[in-house]
Design an enzyme around this catalytic site. Structure first.
Site, PDB file in Angstrom:
ATOM      1  N   CYS A   1       0.829  -1.028   0.255  1.00 11.35           N
ATOM      2  CA  CYS A   1      -0.066   0.024  -0.158  1.00 11.35           C
ATOM      3  C   CYS A   1       0.755   1.242  -0.083  1.00 11.35           C
ATOM      4  O   CYS A   1       0.336   2.376  -0.347  1.00 11.35           O
ATOM      5  CB  CYS A   1      -0.887  -0.019   1.379  1.00 11.35           C
ATOM      6  SG  CYS A   1      -2.102  -1.252   1.052  1.00 11.35           S
TER       7      CYS A   1
ATOM      8  N   HIS B   1      -3.647   7.134   1.129  1.00 12.72           N
ATOM      9  CA  HIS B   1      -3.967   5.948   0.579  1.00 12.72           C
ATOM     10  C   HIS B   1      -5.319   5.378   0.919  1.00 12.72           C
ATOM     11  O   HIS B   1      -5.669   5.392   2.223  1.00 12.72           O
ATOM     12  CB  HIS B   1      -2.708   4.762   0.970  1.00 12.72           C
ATOM     13  CG  HIS B   1      -3.202   3.503   0.902  1.00 12.72           C
ATOM     14  ND1 HIS B   1      -3.640   2.797  -0.227  1.00 12.72           N
ATOM     15  CD2 HIS B   1      -3.490   2.744   1.768  1.00 12.72           C
ATOM     16  CE1 HIS B   1      -3.977   1.465   0.136  1.00 12.72           C
ATOM     17  NE2 HIS B   1      -3.992   1.294   1.193  1.00 12.72           N
TER      18      HIS B   1
ATOM     19  N   ASN C   1     -10.156  -0.652  -1.797  1.00 13.37           N
ATOM     20  CA  ASN C   1      -8.542  -0.560  -1.646  1.00 13.37           C
ATOM     21  C   ASN C   1      -7.839  -1.199  -2.909  1.00 13.37           C
ATOM     22  O   ASN C   1      -7.738  -2.229  -2.963  1.00 13.37           O
ATOM     23  CB  ASN C   1      -8.339  -1.146  -0.426  1.00 13.37           C
ATOM     24  CG  ASN C   1      -6.882  -1.075  -0.092  1.00 13.37           C
ATOM     25  OD1 ASN C   1      -6.040  -0.782  -0.773  1.00 13.37           O
ATOM     26  ND2 ASN C   1      -6.610  -1.059   1.332  1.00 13.37           N
TER      27      ASN C   1
HETATM   28  N1  ACO Z   1     -19.012  -9.792   5.778  1.00 14.65           N
HETATM   29  C1  ACO Z   1     -19.535  -9.945   6.933  1.00 14.65           C
HETATM   30  N2  ACO Z   1     -18.942 -10.420   8.209  1.00 14.65           N
HETATM   31  C2  ACO Z   1     -17.629 -10.557   8.001  1.00 14.65           C
HETATM   32  C3  ACO Z   1     -16.831 -10.237   6.888  1.00 14.65           C
HETATM   33  C4  ACO Z   1     -17.648  -9.829   5.770  1.00 14.65           C
HETATM   34  N3  ACO Z   1     -17.029  -9.370   4.653  1.00 14.65           N
HETATM   35  N4  ACO Z   1     -15.473 -10.443   7.219  1.00 14.65           N
HETATM   36  C5  ACO Z   1     -15.681 -10.960   8.452  1.00 14.65           C
HETATM   37  N5  ACO Z   1     -16.688 -11.040   8.876  1.00 14.65           N
HETATM   38  C6  ACO Z   1     -17.069 -11.127  10.555  1.00 14.65           C
HETATM   39  C7  ACO Z   1     -16.348 -11.928  10.900  1.00 14.65           C
HETATM   40  O1  ACO Z   1     -15.884 -13.380  10.884  1.00 14.65           O
HETATM   41  C8  ACO Z   1     -16.531 -11.562  12.647  1.00 14.65           C
HETATM   42  O2  ACO Z   1     -17.504 -12.647  12.983  1.00 14.65           O
HETATM   43  P1  ACO Z   1     -17.525 -13.178  14.250  1.00 14.65           P
HETATM   44  O3  ACO Z   1     -17.842 -12.048  15.387  1.00 14.65           O
HETATM   45  O4  ACO Z   1     -18.782 -13.937  14.094  1.00 14.65           O
HETATM   46  O5  ACO Z   1     -16.512 -13.744  14.637  1.00 14.65           O
HETATM   47  C9  ACO Z   1     -17.064 -10.224  12.676  1.00 14.65           C
HETATM   48  O6  ACO Z   1     -17.321 -10.228  11.156  1.00 14.65           O
HETATM   49  C10 ACO Z   1     -16.248  -9.234  13.054  1.00 14.65           C
HETATM   50  O7  ACO Z   1     -14.837  -9.493  12.313  1.00 14.65           O
HETATM   51  P2  ACO Z   1     -13.656  -8.709  12.648  1.00 14.65           P
HETATM   52  O8  ACO Z   1     -12.301  -9.194  11.973  1.00 14.65           O
HETATM   53  O9  ACO Z   1     -13.480  -8.373  14.193  1.00 14.65           O
HETATM   54  O10 ACO Z   1     -14.211  -7.343  12.100  1.00 14.65           O
HETATM   55  P3  ACO Z   1     -13.639  -5.828  12.326  1.00 14.65           P
HETATM   56  O11 ACO Z   1     -14.856  -5.121  13.053  1.00 14.65           O
HETATM   57  O12 ACO Z   1     -12.442  -5.778  12.976  1.00 14.65           O
HETATM   58  O13 ACO Z   1     -13.623  -5.401  10.915  1.00 14.65           O
HETATM   59  C11 ACO Z   1     -11.852  -4.698   9.209  1.00 14.65           C
HETATM   60  C12 ACO Z   1     -12.591  -5.958   9.994  1.00 14.65           C
HETATM   61  C13 ACO Z   1     -12.781  -4.086   8.382  1.00 14.65           C
HETATM   62  C14 ACO Z   1     -10.923  -5.551   8.477  1.00 14.65           C
HETATM   63  C15 ACO Z   1     -11.153  -3.847  10.528  1.00 14.65           C
HETATM   64  O14 ACO Z   1     -10.405  -4.573  11.227  1.00 14.65           O
HETATM   65  C16 ACO Z   1     -10.402  -2.881  10.018  1.00 14.65           C
HETATM   66  O15 ACO Z   1     -10.796  -1.751   9.554  1.00 14.65           O
HETATM   67  N6  ACO Z   1      -9.114  -2.843   9.873  1.00 14.65           N
HETATM   68  C17 ACO Z   1      -8.100  -2.109   9.101  1.00 14.65           C
HETATM   69  C18 ACO Z   1      -7.522  -2.755   8.250  1.00 14.65           C
HETATM   70  C19 ACO Z   1      -7.759  -2.351   6.795  1.00 14.65           C
HETATM   71  O16 ACO Z   1      -8.421  -1.624   6.508  1.00 14.65           O
HETATM   72  N7  ACO Z   1      -7.165  -3.172   5.842  1.00 14.65           N
HETATM   73  C20 ACO Z   1      -7.123  -2.934   4.406  1.00 14.65           C
HETATM   74  C21 ACO Z   1      -6.240  -2.148   4.123  1.00 14.65           C
HETATM   75  S1  ACO Z   1      -4.584  -2.847   4.433  1.00 14.65           S
HETATM   76  C22 ACO Z   1      -3.775  -1.268   4.109  1.00 14.65           C
HETATM   77  O17 ACO Z   1      -4.211  -0.684   3.048  1.00 14.65           O
HETATM   78  C23 ACO Z   1      -2.940  -0.739   5.091  1.00 14.65           C
END
Ligand code: ACO
Length: 332
Positions: free
Chosen positions: A114, A259, A289
């Site tokens: 990224c 980004h 992204n």
């Molecule tokens: N749709 C529905 N449910 C989902 C999905 C999906 N696509 N993906 C995961 N889930 C579920 C999980 O299984 C979990 O279920 P559970 O509670 O039954 O176990 C639940 O949703 C919550 O999962 P988490 O991983 O805890 O979700 P979180 O709230 O942390 O959101 C996310 C995930 C959006 C990735 C968040 O952690 C985030 O914003 N992280 C930042 C990282 C990021 O943005 N990365 C991309 C860019 S990397 C970069 O460019 C630097």
């Protein structure tokens, strides 16, 4: 002393729009889940047999060259940032060079995910400052929908990432007040495995076998919450580093192009730095992204929409897998 300026910027995205609603056909997810956590409404997926990473880069490059009023033959070097190259090796830089018909000029691939575009700009800027080259094509291009699984198993990542390309033409200028004021790049390999795609890699306990593929080991992995935590710290830090280096403040920023990792991350940065809505550009809602392509794709759209005017202070910043992060401050 030489400096480099952005002479032209361009982008290309595949025609195929994939909405959050469409993804619900392939996996257990919802428009609400995706929008609430990432801000993404839709993204583009490459068209099989039509789009390649190097081909999309060529389209973006041609637009950047046209905007700059520069002919292809004036390009003296290619710096190509991608985490999804056409082949594991050789890199996509040489393929772009072949498409553009520029045999002999150097083509360098950058593997900083990224932050790839910021690293690529920083490298190109050094070559121009040193007087080695006058015109360098800097590209970010990604086809990520082909390296993720569009399924329940891959849903935590595949709803976030999309395909696209962006390019800038950097050109030498002797005007010290215009162009790239400074670039700042960093890395911390402590967290290398927190966001990674292991294969095809050479660090394996056993030789590659079909069982690994069946277990999903060919898929990228991400510790989303840890990435979030580090991203919201590193983005403001590296933006302030760039401003401090130029004795400027957040009030001087005309447009921040972060980004496009995740809208929640961008909103956090905006709040942390006290920036108004008109000082920040986001287009992740439309493209997801797009990793190394996201900054030049956003820069190109911001330019087309009239959000960038001559003399504006543009700040670009990124954070990604590695972890790697960086910023570039530009006087347009
Ligand atoms: N749709 C529905 N449910 C989902 C999905 C999906 N696509 N993906 C995961 N889930 C579920 C999980 O299984 C979990 O279920 P559970 O509670 O039954 O176990 C639940 O949703 C919550 O999962 P988490 O991983 O805890 O979700 P979180 O709230 O942390 O959101 C996310 C995930 C959006 C990735 C968040 O952690 C985030 O914003 N992280 C930042 C990282 C990021 O943005 N990365 C991309 C860019 S990397 C970069 O460019 C630097």
């Amino acid at each position: 002393m030489f400096h480099s300026k952005i002479a032209g910027v361009g982008h290309y995205v595949p025609d195929r729009v994939v909405t959050n609603q469409e993804l619900t056909n392939y996996m257990e997810t919802s428009d609400a889940w995706i929008q609430e956590r990432t801000g993404i409404k839709e993204r583009r997926f490459f068209e099989e047999g039509v789009d390649t990473v190097s081909g999309m880069a060529a389209n973006a490059s041609k637009m950047a060259l046209e905007k700059a009023g520069i002919e292809i033959k004036e390009i003296e070097m290619i710096v190509f940032a991608t985490l999804s190259p056409d082949y594991a090796f050789p890199g996509s830089g040489v393929l772009l060079q072949r498409i553009l018909g520029l045999p002999g000029i150097p083509a360098l691939d950058i593997r900083q995910q990224c932050a790839g575009f910021i690293y690529a700009v920083s490298v190109a800027d050094q070559f121009i400052k040193s007087g080695t080259y006058k015109t360098i094509l800097v590209v970010g291009s990604e086809i990520q929908s082909n390296i993720m699984e569009i399924s329940d198993r891959g849903r935590n990542m595949s709803v976030i990432f999309g395909d696209g390309a962006g390019a800038v033409v950097l050109q030498q200028t002797s005007d010290p007040d215009k162009g790239i004021l400074s670039t700042h790049i960093h890395a911390d390999g402590t967290f290398a495995e927190e966001l990674m795609l292991e294969h095809p890699g050479s660090k394996r306990k056993e030789r590659f076998n079909n069982e690994m593929a069946a277990k999903g080991e060919l898929l990228p992995v991400m510790n989303g919450q840890l990435v979030f935590k580090h991203a919201v710290q590193r983005f403001p830090e590296v933006i302030k580093e760039a401003l401090d280096a130029n004795r400027l403040s957040t009030a001087d920023i005309d447009l921040l192009i972060p980004h496009q990792a995740n809208l929640r991350i961008a909103e956090y940065i905006q709040k942390n730095l006290g920036l108004r809505d008109d000082q920040v550009f986001n287009n992740i809602q439309k493209y997801g992204n797009t990793t190394a392509a996201s900054i030049p794709l956003a820069l190109s759209e911001a330019f087309i929409e009239g959000r960038i005017k001559e003399g504006d202070l543009i700040c670009m910043a990124a954070f990604g897998s590695g972890f790697v992060w960086g910023s570039a401050l530009v006087r347009w």
